[in-house]
Design an enzyme around this catalytic site. Structure first.
Site, mmCIF file in Angstrom:
data_model
loop_
_atom_site.group_PDB
_atom_site.id
_atom_site.type_symbol
_atom_site.label_atom_id
_atom_site.label_comp_id
_atom_site.label_asym_id
_atom_site.label_seq_id
_atom_site.Cartn_x
_atom_site.Cartn_y
_atom_site.Cartn_z
ATOM 1 N N HIS A 17 44.117 33.358 18.505
ATOM 2 C CA HIS A 17 44.928 33.590 17.726
ATOM 3 C C HIS A 17 45.608 32.680 16.968
ATOM 4 O O HIS A 17 46.724 32.159 16.197
ATOM 5 C CB HIS A 17 45.975 33.343 18.633
ATOM 6 C CG HIS A 17 46.352 33.951 19.887
ATOM 7 N ND1 HIS A 17 46.855 34.693 20.602
ATOM 8 C CD2 HIS A 17 44.910 32.884 21.443
ATOM 9 C CE1 HIS A 17 45.788 35.049 21.822
ATOM 10 N NE2 HIS A 17 45.056 33.895 21.610
ATOM 11 N N SER A 43 45.067 32.608 -13.445
ATOM 12 C CA SER A 43 46.734 32.774 -13.571
ATOM 13 C C SER A 43 46.473 32.734 -15.010
ATOM 14 O O SER A 43 46.913 32.134 -15.886
ATOM 15 C CB SER A 43 47.591 32.570 -13.454
ATOM 16 O OG SER A 43 49.343 32.908 -13.364
ATOM 17 N N LYS A 96 46.564 27.402 -11.699
ATOM 18 C CA LYS A 96 45.582 28.432 -10.655
ATOM 19 C C LYS A 96 44.696 28.595 -10.872
ATOM 20 O O LYS A 96 43.323 28.618 -12.005
ATOM 21 C CB LYS A 96 46.817 29.918 -11.025
ATOM 22 C CG LYS A 96 48.033 29.494 -10.561
ATOM 23 C CD LYS A 96 48.203 29.429 -8.967
ATOM 24 C CE LYS A 96 48.033 30.725 -8.627
ATOM 25 N NZ LYS A 96 48.386 31.334 -6.498
ATOM 26 N N GLU A 114 39.662 38.631 -2.467
ATOM 27 C CA GLU A 114 40.967 39.480 -2.005
ATOM 28 C C GLU A 114 40.433 40.973 -2.065
ATOM 29 O O GLU A 114 40.581 41.544 -2.212
ATOM 30 C CB GLU A 114 42.045 38.829 -2.779
ATOM 31 C CG GLU A 114 42.461 37.892 -3.087
ATOM 32 C CD GLU A 114 43.865 37.601 -3.326
ATOM 33 O OE1 GLU A 114 44.600 37.611 -3.525
ATOM 34 O OE2 GLU A 114 43.346 36.356 -4.577
#
Ligand code: ARG
Length: 459
Positions: free
Chosen positions: A158, A279, A285, A292
């Protein structure tokens, strides 16, 4: 005046330009050229053996086809949309090159069995390629597992801290998944490895041919038993797309996890700069875009599986032009998964694991609570009762803000007289790991055996 179509005999009007560009497949089926030529060479050999063409004609055909093969692979061949697809492009080029003999190649063959053959040959090779890429990724995971054999991480259910596990055990869970993916592909291969050649348009031929011979020449395990099925079956495309979807899903799960793992709050891993991107506005970043995108591309692969099933569901027997669309789906599904597999293997090799962060995380969330309950079971307390007792102890620890191992023996005794001073041998992350016993568990002895197993198996 345009050139006449190879099928133009019964037509009185030229094909409209719009129809030509709407129906063409050469823009995407040109990548079948190698398989188309391989199939044609085998077919020509069979025709010669069956005396449907002479040896001389066969030699001219094979020579011509090999020249065309070279031209295409060196980028010199000019593909014509007007000739629809790869089959007619090659056949026309052959006729242009060798004349009359070239016109005999399509004896006892239709584009319907030809395209079914090309797709089987293509899929056969890509199934093997996919297996190879899965294998390479498995090897990288095993390598990391071996290198960091002692690292302990919190195992989750979970997505909450559950029980400690070896990082290696976690990595090997993915190795198991990818092994099933390989087995699924091998299984798909068995059904796929039958030759449809000889089915011709749909009903076979009145000519005396030998489909077994072409099948043998092309390395198939046999010939499709029913000509109508042979030209209309694309089950192997669907099966392959399903195998790819399953792989994509597995990859996506790993990526999702690692995206979380490189988050600043977690920091279980550090991916090399070479495998991250930045970024355009926030200078600080470092983003896990590769992970992704693998996760994101999954949707594309599932979409292709759905489009294949939808494409086929309403088709009457036998061949229908709709099937041309299957290529777009299968090719892209394979490309997507294959590039994902190969870049992920690189990324795994270029990722460092942060054992301290994992250990720190293990200290939170009472992940030795189950070990304590099992300790009570060993002292004769029924499991349900033990569960309740430990639940109460955890509640107390939350209240006084300490770990289980920080409680004094008297503190434990207040909850159960069965607890003795040997309780401290089961508490704490390292003790938990040491004490696992069951088969397939994260017990270091079992995990080590499994590593050795994979090391030998994944050659
Ligand atoms: N380009 C076609 C396809 O991919 C080849 C077969 C065409 N057959 C036909 N009877 N029009 O399906």
């Amino acid at each position: 005046m345009k050139q006449k179509k190879p099928w133009g005999g019964r037509f009185t009007k030229q094909t409209a330009d719009s129809v030509e560009s709407f129906t063409e497949s050469i823009s995407f089926d040109r990548r079948l050229y190698k398989y188309d030529i391989e199939g044609s060479v085998a077919h020509a050999n069979m025709l010669a053996k069956c005396k449907l063409i002479s040896e001389k004609e066969k030699d001219a055909i094979v020579k011509g086809l090999n020249e065309i093969l070279k031209e295409i692979s060196t980028g010199k061949f000019v593909f014509k949309e007007f000739l629809e697809d790869i089959h007619m492009n090659i056949e026309s080029a052959l006729i242009e090159r060798i004349g009359e003999a070239g016109k005999k190649l399509h004896t006892a063959r239709s584009r319907n069995d030809q395209v079914a053959l090309d797709m089987r040959l293509w899929t056969r090779e890509h199934v093997q390629l996919t297996i190879g890429l899965l294998n390479a990724l498995q090897k990288e995971l095993v390598k990391k597992g071996k290198k960091h054999f002692d690292l302990i991480m919190p195992g989750f259910t979970h997505f909450q801290h559950a029980q400690p596990v070896l990082l290696c055990h976690y990595l090997l869970a993915y190795v198991e998944m990818f092994e099933r993916d390989k087995a699924r592909l091998r299984d798909c291969f068995v059904r796929l490895n039958k030759s449809p050649l000889g089915a011709c348009a749909l009903a076979g031929t009145t000519l005396i041919t030998d489909p077994r011979q072409t099948a043998k020449l092309l390395g198939f395990d046999g010939v499709c038993e029913n000509s109508m099925d042979a030209v209309s079956d694309r089950d192997f495309c669907v099966e392959y797309a399903f195998c790819l979807s399953m792989i994509a899903m597995h990859l996506s799960r790993l990526c999702e996890e690692w995206i979380i793992w490189c988050n600043d709050e977690v920091k279980f891993i550090e991916i090399s700069d070479a495998y991250c991107t930045g970024s355009s506005i926030m200078p600080q970043k470092k983003n896990p875009d590769v992970l992704e995108l693998i996760r994101g591309k999954c949707g594309r692969v599932f979409g292709h599986l759905t489009s294949l099933l939808t494409l086929l569901k309403g088709l009457p027997l036998s061949y229908n032009r709709d099937m041309q669309e299957e290529k777009v789906a299968v090719f892209d599904a394979a490309d997507t998964v294959q590039t994902s597999l190969s870049i992920l293997a690189e990324l795994v090799a270029n990722t460092n694991f942060n054992g301290d962060r994992m250990m720190q995380a293990c200290k939170k969330g009472f992940i030795d609570a189950t070990a304590l309950a099992e300790y009570l079971v060993k002292k004769g307390v029924p499991f349900r009762k033990a569960h309740e007792i430990v639940g109460n102890i955890v509640r107390e620890c939350i209240k006084v803000q300490c770990r289980l191992m920080d409680l004094q023996l008297a503190g434990f005794k207040a909850f159960s007289s069965a607890i003795e001073k040997d309780v401290y041998k089961v508490l704490g992350v390292e003790n938990c790991i040491k004490n696992y016993k069951s088969y397939g568990s994260t017990a270091p002895g079992f995990v080590k055996k499994r590593i050795l197993y994979w090391d030998k198996k994944l050659v």
